[in-house]
Motif scaffolding. Structure first.
Motif, mmCIF file in Angstrom:
data_model
loop_
_atom_site.group_PDB
_atom_site.id
_atom_site.type_symbol
_atom_site.label_atom_id
_atom_site.label_comp_id
_atom_site.label_asym_id
_atom_site.label_seq_id
_atom_site.Cartn_x
_atom_site.Cartn_y
_atom_site.Cartn_z
ATOM 1 N N GLU A 71 0.925 -1.027 0.038
ATOM 2 C CA GLU A 71 -0.040 -0.042 -0.029
ATOM 3 C C GLU A 71 0.861 1.277 0.061
ATOM 4 O O GLU A 71 0.653 2.241 -0.758
ATOM 5 N N TRP A 72 1.912 1.459 0.909
ATOM 6 C CA TRP A 72 2.816 2.398 1.178
ATOM 7 C C TRP A 72 3.764 2.532 -0.186
ATOM 8 O O TRP A 72 3.994 3.686 -0.752
ATOM 9 N N GLY A 78 3.217 5.693 -7.048
ATOM 10 C CA GLY A 78 2.038 6.580 -7.792
ATOM 11 C C GLY A 78 2.115 7.985 -7.856
ATOM 12 O O GLY A 78 2.276 8.857 -8.852
ATOM 13 N N ILE A 79 2.804 8.598 -6.508
ATOM 14 C CA ILE A 79 2.977 9.976 -6.395
ATOM 15 C C ILE A 79 4.223 10.263 -7.198
ATOM 16 O O ILE A 79 4.160 11.536 -8.130
ATOM 17 N N GLY A 194 0.423 6.720 -13.185
ATOM 18 C CA GLY A 194 0.556 7.226 -11.865
ATOM 19 C C GLY A 194 -0.834 7.236 -11.128
ATOM 20 O O GLY A 194 -1.226 6.895 -9.892
ATOM 21 N N VAL A 195 -1.605 8.063 -11.876
ATOM 22 C CA VAL A 195 -3.129 7.981 -11.208
ATOM 23 C C VAL A 195 -3.931 6.590 -11.222
ATOM 24 O O VAL A 195 -4.348 6.239 -9.950
ATOM 25 N N SER A 196 -3.385 5.907 -12.167
ATOM 26 C CA SER A 196 -4.007 4.277 -12.031
ATOM 27 C C SER A 196 -3.410 3.818 -10.919
ATOM 28 O O SER A 196 -3.834 2.671 -10.355
ATOM 29 N N THR A 197 -1.905 3.972 -10.718
ATOM 30 C CA THR A 197 -1.478 3.138 -9.486
ATOM 31 C C THR A 197 -2.168 3.735 -8.141
ATOM 32 O O THR A 197 -2.210 2.723 -7.307
ATOM 33 N N LEU A 198 -2.291 4.985 -7.978
ATOM 34 C CA LEU A 198 -3.119 5.430 -6.888
ATOM 35 C C LEU A 198 -4.338 4.833 -6.649
ATOM 36 O O LEU A 198 -4.982 4.404 -5.682
ATOM 37 N N SER A 200 -5.428 2.135 -7.681
ATOM 38 C CA SER A 200 -5.260 0.627 -7.289
ATOM 39 C C SER A 200 -5.281 0.222 -5.955
ATOM 40 O O SER A 200 -5.747 -0.653 -5.391
ATOM 41 N N LEU A 201 -4.993 1.330 -5.241
ATOM 42 C CA LEU A 201 -4.913 1.263 -3.819
ATOM 43 C C LEU A 201 -6.362 0.986 -3.221
ATOM 44 O O LEU A 201 -6.463 0.454 -2.240
ATOM 45 N N ILE A 202 -7.370 1.470 -3.890
ATOM 46 C CA ILE A 202 -8.678 1.254 -3.431
ATOM 47 C C ILE A 202 -9.224 -0.244 -3.479
ATOM 48 O O ILE A 202 -9.712 -0.834 -2.651
ATOM 49 N N SER A 203 -8.650 -1.012 -4.340
ATOM 50 C CA SER A 203 -8.961 -2.556 -4.632
ATOM 51 C C SER A 203 -8.145 -3.285 -3.773
ATOM 52 O O SER A 203 -8.442 -4.623 -3.725
ATOM 53 N N LEU A 204 -7.135 -2.947 -3.083
ATOM 54 C CA LEU A 204 -6.311 -3.865 -2.240
ATOM 55 C C LEU A 204 -7.141 -3.968 -0.838
ATOM 56 O O LEU A 204 -7.936 -3.293 -0.346
ATOM 57 N N PRO A 205 -7.032 -5.268 -0.518
ATOM 58 C CA PRO A 205 -7.690 -5.914 0.747
ATOM 59 C C PRO A 205 -6.900 -5.076 2.035
ATOM 60 O O PRO A 205 -5.958 -4.938 1.978
#
Length: 207
Positions: A71-72, A78-79, A194-198, A200-205
Motif C-alpha cells: 500500500e505504501w 504513484g506520487i 500514476g493515477v492508475s497506480t494510486l 489501485s489502492l482502493i482495490s487492495l484488501p
C-alpha cells in the motif's frame, strides 16, 4: 544454459509491457538525447535484476516485506510517477534540446529505477514466473540462481535496447514543434499510469 535462457525469457516478458518507464525512455531519447534515453532503460533493467535476485535466491523476508507494505509502496510510486508526468508535460522543449545544456545522467537513471522498484506487482510476477519455469526450490544453488538472474538482465536489457534503438531511428525527424507534442503526450500518459497506480489502492484488501 537452460536456466540462462529461461532467465532471458522471464526478462523479456517482464520488460515488454510499455509502462511509465517505457514512455519516459522514448520521451527522453527524443528530447534529451541518446545518453539519457539509454540510462532510463538501464535504470529499469537494474530494478528488474534486483527483483530477479529476490525471486531467484528465495529472499522471502524481502519479498514478504514488499508485498506486506505494498500500500505504501504503491502510494509512493504513484506520487513519483504523477510528479514525473507533470514535469514532463510542462518541460521547456527548446531548453531541453539546447546543446549547451548538460544532461543529468544520474537523474535519468535514478528516476527510472525509482519508478520500477516501487512496483510491488513486479516481485509477485517474478515469483510466479520463476515458480512456473521451475527456477526456484530448496535445491537451488548460488551458481544456477546467478546464471538465471544474468539471463533476466540480458532479456530485460534486450527489450530496453530495442525500444531505445527504434526511438533513435526516428529522432532526426522531430523538430522543436513535434518535440513539444511528444512531451505533452508523454506527460499525459505517464500521469495516467500514476493515477492508475494510486487508484489501485482502493482495490487492495484492508488488513
Amino acid at each position: 544454459m537452460g536456466l540462462f535462457f529461461k532467465g532471458i525469457v522471464v526478462g523479456i516478458i517482464i520488460a515488454t509491457p510499455v509502462g511509465p518507464v517505457g514512455t519516459l525512455c522514448v520521451q527522453r531519447t527524443l528530447t534529451e538525447g541518446k545518453a539519457n534515453g539509454f540510462l532510463t532503460g538501464l535504470g529499469a533493467t537494474a530494478a528488474d535484476v534486483i527483483f530477479g535476485l529476490i525471486a531467484a535466491f528465495g529472499l522471502t523476508v524481502v519479498s514478504n516485506f514488499l508485498i506486506d507494505k505494498q500500500e505504501w509502496i504503491r502510494l509512493l510510486g504513484g506520487i513519483i510517477i504523477c510528479l514525473i508526468g507533470i514535469r514532463v508535460f510542462f518541460v521547456n522543449t527548446q531548453k531541453k534540446m539546447a546543446p549547451t545544456r548538460s544532461p543529468n545522467h544520474f537523474s535519468a537513471f535514478g528516476s527510472a529505477f525509482l519508478i520500477a522498484i516501487t512496483n510491488p506487482i513486479t516481485i509477485i510476477t517474478f515469483a510466479v514466473m520463476f515458480a512456473g519455469f521451475g527456477l526456484v526450490g530448496s535445491n537451488a544453488k548460488y551458481g544456477s540462481a546467478s546464471l538465471t538472474v544474468f539471463g533476466v538482465f540480458v532479456g530485460s536489457g534486450f527489450i530496453w535496447l530495442t525500444l531505445w534503438g527504434m526511438t533513435l531511428m526516428f529522432r532526426e525527424r522531430f523538430d522543436f514543434g513535434r518535440m513539444k507534442w511528444v512531451n505533452k503526450i508523454a506527460g499525459i500518459v505517464i500521469l495516467i499510469f500514476g493515477v492508475s497506480t494510486l487508484l489501485s489502492l482502493i482495490s487492495l484488501p484492508t488488513h
